[in-house]
Design an enzyme around this catalytic site. Structure first.
Site, PDB file in Angstrom:
ATOM      1  NE  ARG A  18    -101.340   2.374  11.843  1.00  0.00           N
ATOM      2  CZ  ARG A  18    -100.285   2.982  11.394  1.00  0.00           C
ATOM      3  NH1 ARG A  18     -99.197   2.301  11.111  1.00  0.00           N
ATOM      4  NH2 ARG A  18    -100.295   4.287  11.212  1.00  0.00           N
ATOM      5  CB  SER A  19    -104.226  -5.491  16.030  1.00  0.00           C
ATOM      6  OG  SER A  19    -103.141  -5.017  16.771  1.00  0.00           O
ATOM      7  CB  THR A  64    -103.691  -1.937  23.402  1.00  0.00           C
ATOM      8  OG1 THR A  64    -102.752  -0.887  23.201  1.00  0.00           O
ATOM      9  CG2 THR A  64    -105.102  -1.429  23.245  1.00  0.00           C
ATOM     10  CE  LYS A  68     -99.838  -3.181  26.280  1.00  0.00           C
ATOM     11  NZ  LYS A  68     -98.558  -2.924  25.629  1.00  0.00           N
ATOM     12  CG  ASN A  89     -98.337  -7.981  24.645  1.00  0.00           C
ATOM     13  OD1 ASN A  89     -98.123  -9.144  24.964  1.00  0.00           O
ATOM     14  ND2 ASN A  89     -97.631  -7.367  23.716  1.00  0.00           N
ATOM     15  CG  ASP A 104     -95.713  -4.841  25.070  1.00  0.00           C
ATOM     16  OD1 ASP A 104     -96.282  -4.927  23.956  1.00  0.00           O
ATOM     17  OD2 ASP A 104     -96.308  -4.536  26.112  1.00  0.00           O
TER      18      ASP A 104
END
Length: 121
Positions: A18-19, A64, A68, A89, A104
């Site tokens: 969704r970023s 993502t 990572k 991240n 995170d």
């Protein structure tokens, strides 16, 4: 001539991220030039992809799953948090060096603070 700044998220899969929607919304809402894109990257190719980002106009981005740890290994400079996590991240470039951090834990705690303020009582 200067080009608008670009950032991205890499992962596999990454089409669900969704970023890009969130960051593109705020770029438009705030009237800022730039873009936030997504790129699916195969395991084993992360370091090479990250090293090519500046040549493609990217200033950095987000990492993502499952990349990572591989991104962590590719970084020239790591924050103390990233070192403790053994993963990154978030990456960006400073003086030609790939820098990495891990947000995170901070994001997780902020969510707990907002949704369950008594969690650490």
């Amino acid at each position: 001539m200067s080009h608008p700044p670009k950032a991205l998220i890499i992962g596999r899969p990454v089409k669900h991220a969704r970023s890009p929607l969130i960051h593109q919304f705020w770029l438009r809402e705030l009237g800022l030039e730039g873009s936030y894109e997504r790129q699916e990257v195969m395991p084993g190719a992360v370091a090479a992809v990250l090293r090519e980002l500046p040549a493609q106009g990217f200033r950095g981005g987000n990492i993502t799953v499952p990349h990572k740890e591989e991104a962590f290994a590719a970084c020239d400079v790591l924050s103390d948090v990233a070192k403790a996590a053994g993963a990154v991240n978030t990456v960006w470039f400073e003086a030609g060096r790939l820098c990495g951090d891990n947000t995170d834990g901070t994001g997780f705690v902020a969510h707990l603070d907002q949704t369950h303020p008594e969690w650490d009582a």
